[in-house]
Design an enzyme around this catalytic site. Sequence first.
Site, short mmCIF file in Angstrom:
data_model
loop_
_atom_site.label_atom_id
_atom_site.label_comp_id
_atom_site.label_asym_id
_atom_site.label_seq_id
_atom_site.Cartn_x
_atom_site.Cartn_y
_atom_site.Cartn_z
N SER A 60 -18.95 -11.86 -64.22
CA SER A 60 -19.00 -10.40 -64.22
C SER A 60 -18.07 -9.80 -63.16
O SER A 60 -17.73 -10.45 -62.16
CB SER A 60 -20.43 -9.93 -63.95
OG SER A 60 -21.32 -10.53 -64.87
N1 SAH Z 1 -23.90 -13.84 -63.89
C1 SAH Z 1 -22.93 -14.59 -64.64
C2 SAH Z 1 -22.68 -13.90 -65.95
C3 SAH Z 1 -22.22 -14.83 -67.00
S1 SAH Z 1 -22.05 -14.14 -68.58
C4 SAH Z 1 -21.63 -14.70 -63.86
O1 SAH Z 1 -21.27 -13.74 -63.17
O2 SAH Z 1 -20.94 -15.71 -63.96
C5 SAH Z 1 -23.66 -14.31 -69.26
C6 SAH Z 1 -24.23 -15.69 -69.35
O3 SAH Z 1 -25.46 -15.59 -70.07
C7 SAH Z 1 -23.38 -16.70 -70.12
O4 SAH Z 1 -23.17 -17.83 -69.34
C8 SAH Z 1 -24.23 -17.02 -71.35
O5 SAH Z 1 -24.10 -18.34 -71.80
C9 SAH Z 1 -25.62 -16.76 -70.84
N2 SAH Z 1 -26.61 -16.49 -71.88
C10 SAH Z 1 -26.47 -15.80 -73.02
N3 SAH Z 1 -27.62 -15.79 -73.74
C11 SAH Z 1 -28.52 -16.51 -73.01
C12 SAH Z 1 -29.88 -16.87 -73.20
N4 SAH Z 1 -30.57 -16.49 -74.27
N5 SAH Z 1 -30.48 -17.61 -72.25
C13 SAH Z 1 -29.81 -18.02 -71.13
N6 SAH Z 1 -28.52 -17.71 -70.88
C14 SAH Z 1 -27.88 -16.95 -71.81
#
Ligand code: SAH
Length: 223
Positions: free
Chosen positions: A70
Amino acid sequence: MKDPQIKGIGMTSQRTRDRLVQRLESKGITDERVLDVMRHTPRHLFVDEALSSRAYEDTALPIGHCQTISQPYIVARMTALLVAEYDPQKVLEIGTGSGYQTALLAQLVPTVHTIERIPGLYKLAQERIHGLGMHNVHFKLSDGAWGWPKYAPYDAIMVTAAPENVPDPLLEQLAVGARMLIPLGSEGSIQKLSLIKRTSSGYKQESLESVSFVPLVLGEGVR
Ligand code: SAH
């Protein structure tokens, strides 16, 4: 992880990180605790080496598997909202991704539980966080929409992928007096960051600014 790697040079040096923090301050982030952990957390170690020179730009970056780390501003804003005015002791994060947000939370909150559905990201985030010497994070490979009932209730829940509606298990796993931050809406349409507070009589929901997150995908991950 070795010290020189953590310290960084050139585009990953402390001077570059300080500039990002100044930018966050100019955009209205005032919480000193949040600014301080962002000043000292090596975001360049949470992206692919080829992107490390861009790690301190205020922008989201790809982390593989069609996911993104993000934008620092939104990370700072959500973290500040989560810790503002009170001191959560136990936090649940849904969507570990790169592990950067997790690493910030781990420095502000005694215990962090985090769930990711993609095995490759789950593994890499653990290596990075342990490499930084942080041992107060519990990782789970699962569909985060179910939460993590074993350790519930949580003082705060942060969701970093967007569902259309708040999953019920997450509401149930919020302690009375606790808060959840969650982007709501479908991909491509306008998503709203929502702040939900659990009171003794129910839930209060406040809609904040527009945001853009990857979707919360239901079901187990893929390799
Ligand atoms: N806070 C993270 C954001 C990553 S993007 C950062 O700054 O790196 C969002 C993440 O949510 C992705 O890695 C995706 O795989 C995960 N995600 C999506 N759906 C999900 C679910 N149902 N359960 C767990 N993780 C999930």
